[in-house]
Design an enzyme around this catalytic site. Structure first.
Site, PDB file in Angstrom:
ATOM      1  N   ARG A 172      10.641  13.311   2.577  1.00 36.84           N
ATOM      2  CA  ARG A 172      11.981  14.195   2.778  1.00 36.84           C
ATOM      3  C   ARG A 172      12.910  13.214   3.498  1.00 36.84           C
ATOM      4  O   ARG A 172      14.052  13.351   2.954  1.00 36.84           O
ATOM      5  CB  ARG A 172      11.615  15.264   3.606  1.00 36.84           C
ATOM      6  CG  ARG A 172      10.910  16.368   2.723  1.00 36.84           C
ATOM      7  CD  ARG A 172      10.151  17.208   3.532  1.00 36.84           C
ATOM      8  NE  ARG A 172       9.382  18.137   2.764  1.00 36.84           N
ATOM      9  CZ  ARG A 172       8.404  19.013   3.132  1.00 36.84           C
ATOM     10  NH1 ARG A 172       8.053  18.875   4.528  1.00 36.84           N
ATOM     11  NH2 ARG A 172       7.719  19.879   2.420  1.00 36.84           N
TER      12      ARG A 172
ATOM     13  N   PHE B 254      12.082  18.314  -5.605  1.00 40.21           N
ATOM     14  CA  PHE B 254      11.314  17.565  -5.040  1.00 40.21           C
ATOM     15  C   PHE B 254      10.612  17.696  -3.777  1.00 40.21           C
ATOM     16  O   PHE B 254      11.591  18.224  -2.946  1.00 40.21           O
ATOM     17  CB  PHE B 254      11.706  16.036  -5.077  1.00 40.21           C
ATOM     18  CG  PHE B 254      11.705  15.384  -6.459  1.00 40.21           C
ATOM     19  CD1 PHE B 254      10.541  15.556  -7.223  1.00 40.21           C
ATOM     20  CD2 PHE B 254      12.728  14.487  -6.794  1.00 40.21           C
ATOM     21  CE1 PHE B 254      10.588  14.972  -8.636  1.00 40.21           C
ATOM     22  CE2 PHE B 254      12.445  13.526  -7.982  1.00 40.21           C
ATOM     23  CZ  PHE B 254      11.280  13.936  -8.919  1.00 40.21           C
ATOM     24  N   GLU B 255       9.803  17.095  -3.168  1.00 39.00           N
ATOM     25  CA  GLU B 255       9.332  16.914  -1.685  1.00 39.00           C
ATOM     26  C   GLU B 255       9.420  18.298  -1.249  1.00 39.00           C
ATOM     27  O   GLU B 255       9.805  18.251   0.119  1.00 39.00           O
ATOM     28  CB  GLU B 255      10.317  15.895  -1.022  1.00 39.00           C
ATOM     29  CG  GLU B 255      10.367  14.661  -1.632  1.00 39.00           C
ATOM     30  CD  GLU B 255       9.412  13.654  -1.628  1.00 39.00           C
ATOM     31  OE1 GLU B 255       8.157  14.362  -1.025  1.00 39.00           O
ATOM     32  OE2 GLU B 255       9.217  12.718  -2.173  1.00 39.00           O
ATOM     33  N   GLY B 256       9.152  19.242  -1.601  1.00 38.34           N
ATOM     34  CA  GLY B 256       8.947  20.724  -1.298  1.00 38.34           C
ATOM     35  C   GLY B 256      10.618  21.200  -1.550  1.00 38.34           C
ATOM     36  O   GLY B 256      11.647  20.582  -1.482  1.00 38.34           O
TER      37      GLY B 256
ATOM     38  N   ASN C  83      12.192  23.952   2.560  1.00 39.91           N
ATOM     39  CA  ASN C  83      12.740  23.103   3.769  1.00 39.91           C
ATOM     40  C   ASN C  83      13.446  23.908   4.701  1.00 39.91           C
ATOM     41  O   ASN C  83      13.529  23.674   5.858  1.00 39.91           O
ATOM     42  CB  ASN C  83      13.258  21.885   3.086  1.00 39.91           C
ATOM     43  CG  ASN C  83      12.111  20.781   2.846  1.00 39.91           C
ATOM     44  OD1 ASN C  83      11.698  20.249   3.878  1.00 39.91           O
ATOM     45  ND2 ASN C  83      11.675  20.553   1.599  1.00 39.91           N
TER      46      ASN C  83
END
Length: 600
Positions: A271, A409-411, A416
């Site tokens: 992130r 992506f990435e959560g 987030n």
């Protein structure tokens, strides 16, 4: 390797989330203006590689030329661009995290290549760097660092995306104890078609979430066909199937049942890197859009002369300046916590993980803010291209499609946003952040109608006050929500998401004001930087008020709501600026530089 608690000596370095409780400019931080010569050299090398070897091959990459992607990885390895995060003992350079993020920025000029590079150097290699034992590191890292082998990361399944721990893939020990037998499947695996090594997560005996290193020729492993995607088409994305796949016992990564530590630490770092990983693309699209509108004419006039075209270009630059300031501020804090550590000493990885985890709040901010800022920039770029923006011949068409994945992506950005406010409250409950005490002070000040005052009397004083007001709004909204909903607060996602936006704007404004003051020459503020901060503030200040009101309206009713809205109104501030004058100050610099005015 588990994260370790940092010693008290680290207290002079701001903790994660501390920006919300400290006055603007409390401490200096790393900015592009303070990069070392070594950092600049690596960045220039990577940027030259992207411009000369990647961008000219964009069409081949878009058509899934996996042979080319492997060749590019090998060439990047020869230049030392794959091994920055690998320790020297295993063939890497083991450089600081700021350099690592600079490479991510430089490699983001093409979306498909950026994803290929990032999956290999980040989520594919770092689990071994951080959690592998000595034998695993010695076997895999030298080849991953040169690009001889390519890495991939296999976490997502049909029913477990954001809910990573809901994975169904299972692993059991073979009767002779020499293998782990894996059964299940994985989806959306980047680099899958040509990867040599996969980091795979499975549940041992059906319940212990665990990591494994799986090589491509493992019996029982099948790589499925390529997915045909809306964007990042040139990156390889395939499913994996495990049918009694026999993984050597020594390929267990970390400890049984501790796979969540691997997955979540990798996501935190990913992130943070995403903030830098979109900057290069944002800067490229600003430059490309500028050149297009300079050449294209309507009504006998270059489009660049039209005020609304210039407004978009100036806004693109302001978003870049904000994201750049927040990103390198955060990675500089990670490096500061590691500065006194011996990289060759046992346990260094634990300190590294602790430093990255410390700034998990900021990392989630980078992820959300970066992906959405990129989305705004490419959208503006398409609009400036007009009909040409829909034609494949123009790179902006591909950039527009490529950008969309970054919000997933990435959560996801939704996850987030929950993490930003959720982590703030959890740290406050643990006593690590003074949220409730500070929020209590804010409530009293709001009742008295007091507004914050700037510590520095200069042209940025109104924006300093705006940053402090945004912090107050976030703190007050979080206190009211926590008192109203108690343990059930996490169920009220619309409240947490709105307040996350306020937190992000507070961090952005704080970073912008501090960076611009740090960059002042002889105490004189740069007029272009000043205009960028003011342009950003013109949008972010009303947004912070709006999001706070939304949160309060979703929290309270009747007289209680009316009371809080009246208290909120006491903080309403507005400093009048002529947006056309700000725009023209920025545009003069953009046109002179041929793009973003502060590029290396």
């Amino acid at each position: 390797m588990a994260a370790v608690n940092e010693p008290a000596a680290s207290k002079e370095i701001p903790t994660g989330g501390a920006f919300l409780f400290q006055e603007v400019g409390t401490s200096r931080f790393v900015t592009p203006e303070t990069f070392t010569e070594e950092q600049r050299l690596f960045f220039r090398t990577a940027l030259q590689f992207s411009r000369e070897q990647v961008l000219p091959q964009a069409v081949r990459i878009e058509h899934k030329d996996n042979v080319l992607l492997r060749e590019l990885l090998r060439h990047a390895g020869e230049l030392g661009l794959l091994s920055v995060d690998i320790p020297e003992a295993y063939g890497g350079t083991g450089l600081d995290k700021t350099t690592s993020l600079l490479l991510a920025e430089a490699m983001s000029l093409n979306g498909s290549w950026s994803v290929t590079f990032g999956a290999h150097t980040g989520i594919g290699s770092l689990p071994i760097v951080w959690f592998g034992n000595a034998a695993q590191k010695a076997k895999y890292l030298p080849k991953l660092g040169t690009g001889e082998w390519v890495a991939a990361y296999a976490l997502t399944e049909q029913g477990s995306g954001s809910d990573a721990l809901g994975a169904k893939t299972k692993a059991v020990r073979s009767p002779d104890g020499k293998h782990w037998i894996l059964n299940g499947s994985k989806l959306y695996i980047t680099n899958a078609a040509f990867a040599d090594v996969f980091i795979v997560f499975a549940k041992v005996d059906g319940d212990k979430f665990t990591g494994f290193i799986v090589e491509k020729d493992t019996p029982g492993l099948t790589v499925g066909p390529e997915e045909h995607k809306m964007g990042i088409r040139g990156s390889s994305t395939c499913p994996l199937y495990f049918e009694d796949a026999r993984v050597p016992a020594e390929n267990l990564l970390g400890e049984v049942g501790k796979g969540h530590k691997i997955a979540f630490n990798i996501l935190n770092y990913g992130r943070l890197k995403l903030g830098a990983g979109v900057l290069g693309g944002m800067k490229l699209q600003l430059g490309n859009a500028l050149r297009f509108v300079q050449e294209r004419k309507q009504f006998g006039t270059p489009i660049v002369r039209f005020p609304l075209s210039r407004e978009k270009l100036a806004r693109m630059a302001a978003l870049i300046y904000a994201l750049e300031s927040m990103t390198y501020r955060t990675t500089g804090l990670v490096d500061a916590r590691l500065a006194a550590r011996d990289k060759s000493a046992p346990g260094y990885e634990g300190h590294l993980l602790a430093a990255v985890e410390e700034y998990a709040i900021e990392s989630s901010i980078m992820k959300v803010y970066g992906s959405e800022a990129l989305g705004q920039v490419v959208d503006d770029a398409v609009q400036l291209h007009g009909g040409a923006g829909y034609i494949e011949e123009y790179p902006v068409e591909r950039a527009y499609r490529d950008a969309r994945i970054n919000r997933i992506f990435e959560g996801t950005n939704e996850i987030n946003r929950m993490l930003i406010t959720g982590m703030l409250i959890k740290r406050a409950v643990k006593g690590d952040l003074p949220l409730f005490a500070m929020a209590g002070n804010v409530a009293e000040e709001l009742s008295r109608g007091e507004k914050p005052r700037a510590r520095t009397d200069d042209a940025l004083a109104p924006q300093e006050v705006a940053a402090e007001v945004a912090k107050r709004l976030a703190l007050h909204g979080l206190r009211v929500a926590a008192e109203t909903f108690g343990p059930e607060l996490e169920q009220h996602q619309e409240v947490l998401a709105s307040l996350s936006d306020v937190v992000m704007d507070a961090f952005a404004l704080d970073s912008l004001v501090t960076r611009t003051r740090q960059a002042a020459s002889g105490g004189t503020l740069d007029p272009v930087r000043l205009a960028l901060v003011r342009l950003f503030a013109l949008d972010s200040i009303p947004r912070a008020y709006d999001r706070t009101r939304r949160a309060l309206c979703a929290t309270l009713q009747g007289d209680a709501l009316d009371k809080e809205l009246k208290r909120l109104a006491t903080q309403d501030i507005f400093t009048p600026y002529n947006p056309a004058e700000l725009r023209e100050t920025v545009m003069a610099a953009i046109e002179s530089a041929g793009g973003y005015p502060f590029t290396e």
